[in-house]
Design an enzyme around this catalytic site. Sequence first.
Site, PDB file in Angstrom:
ATOM      1  N   ALA A 160       5.486  -1.994  -3.300  1.00  0.00           N
ATOM      2  CA  ALA A 160       5.785  -1.131  -2.155  1.00  0.00           C
ATOM      3  C   ALA A 160       7.249  -1.247  -1.713  1.00  0.00           C
ATOM      4  CB  ALA A 160       4.858  -1.463  -0.993  1.00  0.00           C
ATOM      5  N   PHE A 183       0.472   0.002   0.647  1.00  0.00           N
ATOM      6  CA  PHE A 183      -0.508  -1.087   0.499  1.00  0.00           C
ATOM      7  C   PHE A 183      -1.920  -0.490   0.672  1.00  0.00           C
ATOM      8  CE2 PHE A 183       3.419  -2.687   2.402  1.00  0.00           C
ATOM      9  CZ  PHE A 183       3.793  -3.677   1.525  1.00  0.00           C
ATOM     10  N   ARG A 234      -8.326   3.798  10.977  1.00  0.00           N
ATOM     11  CA  ARG A 234      -8.455   4.836   9.947  1.00  0.00           C
ATOM     12  C   ARG A 234      -8.860   6.162  10.583  1.00  0.00           C
ATOM     13  NH1 ARG A 234     -10.143   0.446   6.345  1.00  0.00           N
ATOM     14  NH2 ARG A 234     -12.283   0.389   7.098  1.00  0.00           N
ATOM     15  N   ASP A 279       0.125  -1.041   5.832  1.00  0.00           N
ATOM     16  CA  ASP A 279      -0.866  -2.078   6.139  1.00  0.00           C
ATOM     17  C   ASP A 279      -0.837  -3.171   5.067  1.00  0.00           C
ATOM     18  OD1 ASP A 279      -3.054  -3.434   7.215  1.00  0.00           O
ATOM     19  OD2 ASP A 279      -4.513  -2.206   6.138  1.00  0.00           O
ATOM     20  N   ASP A 319      -0.081   0.982  -4.232  1.00  0.00           N
ATOM     21  CA  ASP A 319      -0.548  -0.404  -4.237  1.00  0.00           C
ATOM     22  C   ASP A 319      -0.105  -1.080  -5.531  1.00  0.00           C
ATOM     23  OD1 ASP A 319      -2.816  -1.993  -2.409  1.00  0.00           O
ATOM     24  OD2 ASP A 319      -2.613  -2.786  -4.446  1.00  0.00           O
ATOM     25  N   CYS A 321      -1.399  -8.355   9.657  1.00  0.00           N
ATOM     26  CA  CYS A 321      -2.657  -9.103   9.774  1.00  0.00           C
ATOM     27  C   CYS A 321      -2.403 -10.594   9.599  1.00  0.00           C
ATOM     28  CB  CYS A 321      -3.700  -8.582   8.795  1.00  0.00           C
ATOM     29  SG  CYS A 321      -3.210  -8.698   7.081  1.00  0.00           S
TER      30      CYS A 321
HETATM   31  N1  SAH Z   1      -4.822  -0.761   3.916  1.00  0.00           N
HETATM   32  C1  SAH Z   1      -5.883  -1.299   3.111  1.00  0.00           C
HETATM   33  C2  SAH Z   1      -5.868  -2.801   3.036  1.00  0.00           C
HETATM   34  C3  SAH Z   1      -4.592  -3.384   2.454  1.00  0.00           C
HETATM   35  S1  SAH Z   1      -4.812  -4.970   1.771  1.00  0.00           S
HETATM   36  C4  SAH Z   1      -7.230  -0.782   3.637  1.00  0.00           C
HETATM   37  O1  SAH Z   1      -7.297  -0.222   4.730  1.00  0.00           O
HETATM   38  O2  SAH Z   1      -8.232  -0.926   2.931  1.00  0.00           O
HETATM   39  C5  SAH Z   1      -3.260  -5.297   1.070  1.00  0.00           C
HETATM   40  C6  SAH Z   1      -2.998  -4.602  -0.255  1.00  0.00           C
HETATM   41  O3  SAH Z   1      -1.629  -4.785  -0.550  1.00  0.00           O
HETATM   42  C7  SAH Z   1      -3.753  -5.139  -1.463  1.00  0.00           C
HETATM   43  O4  SAH Z   1      -4.475  -4.105  -2.062  1.00  0.00           O
HETATM   44  C8  SAH Z   1      -2.661  -5.646  -2.427  1.00  0.00           C
HETATM   45  O5  SAH Z   1      -2.940  -5.335  -3.793  1.00  0.00           O
HETATM   46  C9  SAH Z   1      -1.469  -4.886  -1.961  1.00  0.00           C
HETATM   47  N2  SAH Z   1      -0.153  -5.485  -2.191  1.00  0.00           N
HETATM   48  C10 SAH Z   1       0.241  -6.749  -1.946  1.00  0.00           C
HETATM   49  N3  SAH Z   1       1.564  -6.885  -2.180  1.00  0.00           N
HETATM   50  C11 SAH Z   1       2.021  -5.668  -2.572  1.00  0.00           C
HETATM   51  C12 SAH Z   1       3.297  -5.149  -2.916  1.00  0.00           C
HETATM   52  N4  SAH Z   1       4.398  -5.930  -2.900  1.00  0.00           N
HETATM   53  N5  SAH Z   1       3.387  -3.858  -3.252  1.00  0.00           N
HETATM   54  C13 SAH Z   1       2.301  -3.056  -3.249  1.00  0.00           C
HETATM   55  N6  SAH Z   1       1.079  -3.480  -2.918  1.00  0.00           N
HETATM   56  C14 SAH Z   1       0.931  -4.772  -2.585  1.00  0.00           C
END
Ligand code: SAH
Length: 399
Positions: free
Chosen positions: A282, A231, A215, A302, A253, A342
């Site tokens: 996404a 995400f 970040r 991410d 998200d 991840c």
């Molecule tokens: N980058 C974030 C962590 C991401 S965790 C950070 O640094 O804090 C993964 C996220 O992806 C979650 O919030 C989940 O709601 C979202 N997610 C999962 N599948 C998704 C999709 N198909 N489209 C959009 N968001 C999605």
Amino acid sequence: MDEIFLSGNRRRLTLKRGEERVVANRHPWIFAGAIGAESGPADAAIGDLVDGDGRRLASGFYSAHSDIRLRALTFGDEELTVELIASRLAASIARRRSLLSKETNAIRLVNAEGDELSGLVVDLYNDVAVVEVSNAGVERIRPAVMDVLRRELHPRLIYLNNDLPARRLEQLSTEPEAIGEGTPATTIVENGLRFEVDPAAGQKTGFFLDQRENRQLARTLASGKRVLNLFSYTGAFGVYAAAGGATSVENVDGSHIAIEQARRNHDLNMSSNIALFSIADAFAHVRKLDAEKERFGLIVCDPPAFAKRRAEVDRAARGYKDINLYAMRLLEPRAVLLTFSCSGHISLDLFQKVIFAAAVDAGRRISILRRLTAAPDHPVSIYCPEGEYLKGFLLEVRE
Ligand code: SAH
């Protein structure tokens, strides 16, 4: 507590002949398949692994229900005692003291195998310690863990979400527990930026601490750029990008709760209205942005772990390729992409191949500027590479 460690209360596990390598490699996970005879109490917290002559090879947390029958903490003659566990815990905290400051008060205090405490994760969010116990043996020594946390950190609250799937397998309670005062919700500072974290409502323990350094990298790259944060969860990368001087930041998200929190986190740090918050899938959203000819100078991608099991690796690789292909199409000339996986089952090597395939299909000229990993409060045991799940690339597209 001490009686848990008495020899009469320990399970005795005999290593099968031909499985010696298991111990020589010091991998902390001793699987049921490597174990022959077992004796002693079936509900033991602690187990000793012995060879055919009864010589002790390893000691650790025992589980009657998991395939990981023993989580080894010591090998050979080293005695496993409650003092040893407490001192490892205190050492884990001591190692991280230098990471804690006025600017950053949220860190991972204990990272399971990476801190030689398989089965235990502890995150500190300002005044709240969040504890994750994934093994029956660890559950039994919980009071000792709490004592050290209280003594070393004086948290307002110790919170146990107890929602790990492993706990069901171990037949442990999945009811959340809170010991202390108030609710688990708190506000953290990370590199001088503020975030509301609610360990009771959020994903994992509430905030993705492993991405702290990445970040910070995003912040240094964002100046003057249009930023897309795919995400986004609670918008952490987006806040850093805005703090770094982005001209606009779109957080995407699928969860409206995450997006509402992202909005609050943005407002906590900035009064500017450069941020956009999109509740969307996404995969569909990048297609829409591409069709609308939107372009960005910095994209963060991410996603959650697409491969939770080995059998899902192929499908996950297709998912990573798809989202990265579209992210690459959305890059302006000389723009940068921070992209992550991840999934523990996707190796760095495989992830790089996926990125390569995405670049070929996107028809973009892409170079790797940096390989990225988790922050140093997430150490990985050299004997347990499974602990290294987060991998990423800083990519640049050429004109
Ligand atoms: N980058 C974030 C962590 C991401 S965790 C950070 O640094 O804090 C993964 C996220 O992806 C979650 O919030 C989940 O709601 C979202 N997610 C999962 N599948 C998704 C999709 N198909 N489209 C959009 N968001 C999605």
